[in-house]
Scaffold this motif. Structure first.
Motif, PDB file in Angstrom:
ATOM      1  N   VAL A  30      -2.573  -1.574  -2.782  1.00 45.57           N
ATOM      2  CA  VAL A  30      -1.735  -1.931  -1.640  1.00 45.57           C
ATOM      3  C   VAL A  30      -1.140  -0.651  -1.057  1.00 45.57           C
ATOM      4  CG1 VAL A  30       0.305  -3.214  -0.882  1.00 45.57           C
ATOM      5  CG2 VAL A  30      -1.172  -4.164  -2.672  1.00 45.57           C
ATOM      6  N   GLY A  31      -1.375  -0.412   0.234  1.00 44.32           N
ATOM      7  CA  GLY A  31      -0.796   0.724   0.935  1.00 44.32           C
ATOM      8  C   GLY A  31       0.300   0.237   1.861  1.00 44.32           C
ATOM      9  N   CYS A  32       1.423   0.933   1.855  1.00 42.13           N
ATOM     10  CA  CYS A  32       2.599   0.448   2.586  1.00 42.13           C
ATOM     11  C   CYS A  32       3.005   1.349   3.747  1.00 42.13           C
ATOM     12  CB  CYS A  32       3.769   0.300   1.619  1.00 42.13           C
ATOM     13  SG  CYS A  32       3.471  -0.939   0.347  1.00 42.13           S
ATOM     14  N   GLU A  33       3.882   0.802   4.563  1.00 37.14           N
ATOM     15  CA  GLU A  33       4.388   1.485   5.741  1.00 37.14           C
ATOM     16  C   GLU A  33       5.152   2.763   5.378  1.00 37.14           C
ATOM     17  OE1 GLU A  33       6.406  -0.052   9.846  1.00 37.14           O
ATOM     18  OE2 GLU A  33       7.245  -0.840   7.978  1.00 37.14           O
ATOM     19  N   ASP A  34       5.754   2.796   4.191  1.00 38.91           N
ATOM     20  CA  ASP A  34       6.516   3.972   3.777  1.00 38.91           C
ATOM     21  C   ASP A  34       5.651   5.064   3.145  1.00 38.91           C
ATOM     22  OD1 ASP A  34       5.923   2.869   1.323  1.00 38.91           O
ATOM     23  OD2 ASP A  34       8.013   2.507   0.731  1.00 38.91           O
ATOM     24  N   ASN A  36       3.730   4.706   0.462  1.00 39.44           N
ATOM     25  CA  ASN A  36       3.475   4.444  -0.954  1.00 39.44           C
ATOM     26  C   ASN A  36       2.180   3.675  -1.150  1.00 39.44           C
ATOM     27  OD1 ASN A  36       5.860   5.672  -1.733  1.00 39.44           O
ATOM     28  ND2 ASN A  36       7.017   3.773  -1.702  1.00 39.44           N
ATOM     29  N   ILE A  37       1.565   3.885  -2.296  1.00 41.99           N
ATOM     30  CA  ILE A  37       0.381   3.126  -2.712  1.00 41.99           C
ATOM     31  C   ILE A  37       0.675   2.563  -4.095  1.00 41.99           C
ATOM     32  CG2 ILE A  37      -2.059   3.253  -3.345  1.00 41.99           C
ATOM     33  CD1 ILE A  37      -2.249   5.690  -1.435  1.00 41.99           C
ATOM     34  N   SER A  38       0.397   1.285  -4.289  1.00 45.70           N
ATOM     35  CA  SER A  38       0.596   0.689  -5.605  1.00 45.70           C
ATOM     36  C   SER A  38      -0.626  -0.123  -5.989  1.00 45.70           C
ATOM     37  CB  SER A  38       1.855  -0.180  -5.637  1.00 45.70           C
ATOM     38  OG  SER A  38       1.780  -1.194  -4.666  1.00 45.70           O
ATOM     39  N   LEU A  39      -0.840  -0.227  -7.283  1.00 46.92           N
ATOM     40  CA  LEU A  39      -1.932  -1.036  -7.824  1.00 46.92           C
ATOM     41  C   LEU A  39      -1.316  -2.214  -8.561  1.00 46.92           C
ATOM     42  CD1 LEU A  39      -4.292   1.714  -9.295  1.00 46.92           C
ATOM     43  CD2 LEU A  39      -4.289   0.720  -7.012  1.00 46.92           C
ATOM     44  N   TRP A  40      -1.873  -3.394  -8.328  1.00 45.24           N
ATOM     45  CA  TRP A  40      -1.377  -4.627  -8.916  1.00 45.24           C
ATOM     46  C   TRP A  40      -2.482  -5.304  -9.697  1.00 45.24           C
ATOM     47  CZ3 TRP A  40       3.670  -6.384  -8.206  1.00 45.24           C
ATOM     48  CH2 TRP A  40       4.442  -5.601  -7.338  1.00 45.24           C
ATOM     49  N   THR A  41      -2.123  -6.011 -10.769  1.00 46.86           N
ATOM     50  CA  THR A  41      -3.103  -6.711 -11.579  1.00 46.86           C
ATOM     51  C   THR A  41      -2.549  -8.051 -12.038  1.00 46.86           C
ATOM     52  OG1 THR A  41      -4.634  -6.489 -13.425  1.00 46.86           O
ATOM     53  CG2 THR A  41      -2.407  -5.681 -13.790  1.00 46.86           C
ATOM     54  N   GLY A  55       1.954   3.088  -9.458  1.00 49.72           N
ATOM     55  CA  GLY A  55       2.305   3.371  -8.072  1.00 49.72           C
ATOM     56  C   GLY A  55       2.278   4.858  -7.802  1.00 49.72           C
ATOM     57  N   VAL A  56       2.054   5.231  -6.550  1.00 48.64           N
ATOM     58  CA  VAL A  56       2.074   6.622  -6.115  1.00 48.64           C
ATOM     59  C   VAL A  56       3.094   6.702  -4.999  1.00 48.64           C
ATOM     60  CG1 VAL A  56       0.751   8.529  -5.176  1.00 48.64           C
ATOM     61  CG2 VAL A  56      -0.362   6.878  -6.683  1.00 48.64           C
ATOM     62  N   SER A  57       4.122   7.523  -5.177  1.00 48.14           N
ATOM     63  CA  SER A  57       5.197   7.590  -4.190  1.00 48.14           C
ATOM     64  C   SER A  57       4.763   8.341  -2.946  1.00 48.14           C
ATOM     65  CB  SER A  57       6.422   8.280  -4.790  1.00 48.14           C
ATOM     66  OG  SER A  57       6.150   9.652  -4.976  1.00 48.14           O
ATOM     67  N   GLY A  58       5.536   8.179  -1.886  1.00 48.56           N
ATOM     68  CA  GLY A  58       5.250   8.840  -0.621  1.00 48.56           C
ATOM     69  C   GLY A  58       5.240  10.350  -0.715  1.00 48.56           C
ATOM     70  N   VAL A  59       5.921  10.900  -1.714  1.00 44.35           N
ATOM     71  CA  VAL A  59       5.940  12.352  -1.885  1.00 44.35           C
ATOM     72  C   VAL A  59       4.530  12.870  -2.170  1.00 44.35           C
ATOM     73  CG1 VAL A  59       6.818  14.231  -3.323  1.00 44.35           C
ATOM     74  CG2 VAL A  59       8.309  12.336  -2.705  1.00 44.35           C
ATOM     75  N   THR A  60       3.762  12.133  -2.969  1.00 48.32           N
ATOM     76  CA  THR A  60       2.415  12.579  -3.295  1.00 48.32           C
ATOM     77  C   THR A  60       1.337  11.738  -2.636  1.00 48.32           C
ATOM     78  OG1 THR A  60       2.467  11.255  -5.301  1.00 48.32           O
ATOM     79  CG2 THR A  60       3.068  13.570  -5.512  1.00 48.32           C
ATOM     80  N   ALA A  61       1.696  10.591  -2.071  1.00 52.29           N
ATOM     81  CA  ALA A  61       0.699   9.745  -1.404  1.00 52.29           C
ATOM     82  C   ALA A  61       0.605  10.175   0.065  1.00 52.29           C
ATOM     83  CB  ALA A  61       1.056   8.268  -1.543  1.00 52.29           C
ATOM     84  N   ALA A  63       2.972  10.863   3.849  1.00 55.76           N
ATOM     85  CA  ALA A  63       4.291  11.037   4.452  1.00 55.76           C
ATOM     86  C   ALA A  63       4.590   9.957   5.484  1.00 55.76           C
ATOM     87  CB  ALA A  63       4.384  12.417   5.096  1.00 55.76           C
ATOM     88  N   LEU A  64       3.543   9.338   6.012  1.00 53.63           N
ATOM     89  CA  LEU A  64       3.679   8.270   7.006  1.00 53.63           C
ATOM     90  C   LEU A  64       2.900   7.058   6.506  1.00 53.63           C
ATOM     91  CD1 LEU A  64       3.270  10.438  10.229  1.00 53.63           C
ATOM     92  CD2 LEU A  64       5.373   9.400   9.361  1.00 53.63           C
ATOM     93  N   PRO A  65       2.874   5.954   7.256  1.00 52.06           N
ATOM     94  CA  PRO A  65       2.201   4.740   6.765  1.00 52.06           C
ATOM     95  C   PRO A  65       0.752   4.958   6.340  1.00 52.06           C
ATOM     96  CG  PRO A  65       3.490   4.219   8.705  1.00 52.06           C
ATOM     97  CD  PRO A  65       3.530   5.723   8.557  1.00 52.06           C
ATOM     98  N   VAL A  66       0.375   4.230   5.280  1.00 52.16           N
ATOM     99  CA  VAL A  66      -1.015   4.200   4.821  1.00 52.16           C
ATOM    100  C   VAL A  66      -1.793   3.337   5.802  1.00 52.16           C
ATOM    101  CG1 VAL A  66      -2.561   3.456   2.970  1.00 52.16           C
ATOM    102  CG2 VAL A  66      -0.330   4.465   2.413  1.00 52.16           C
TER     103      VAL A  66
END
Length: 105
Positions: A30-34, A36-41, A55-61, A63-66
């Motif tokens: 899941v890629g978000c507007e902030d 961030n990228i997260s994996l769900w199971t 999850g991967v925070s916006g700092v390393t994922a 800077a803007l929406p995925v």
């Protein structure tokens, strides 16, 4: 807000660890507007409860929406209880990133 989603590919018996016949759980990226990228199971696709896997925070994922996520099918299992796949992501920050994802079930 969610901007992009992609299901991890199903793992065929020839690519799965020897102890399993297929990937035992579904994985959704899941890629978000902030940025961030997260994996769900979950236990199965029909399971009522999904849990965050990583999850991967916006700092390393991003800077803007995925804007897009895409899984690359696994080439092979690296260890008996681990499957390695790659997830590519793009963002409105004009970057494309490729993530090595190690799924240990």
């Amino acid at each position: 807000a969610v901007m992009a989603v992609d299901w991890a590919p199903t793992i065929t018996p020839t690519l799965a660890p020897a102890s399993t016949a297929a990937c035992p759980r579904p994985v959704l990226a899941v890629g978000c507007e902030d940025g961030n990228i997260s994996l769900w199971t979950a236990a199965s696709v029909d399971a009522p409860t999904w849990s965050p896997l990583v999850g991967v925070s916006g700092v390393t994922a991003h800077a803007l929406p995925v804007t897009r996520l895409r899984w690359r099918p696994p080439a092979a299992a690296m260890a008996e209880e681990e499957v390695v796949m790659q997830l590519a992501s793009s963002g409105e920050d004009h970057t494309v990133r490729v993530w090595d994802v190690r799924l240990g079930f």
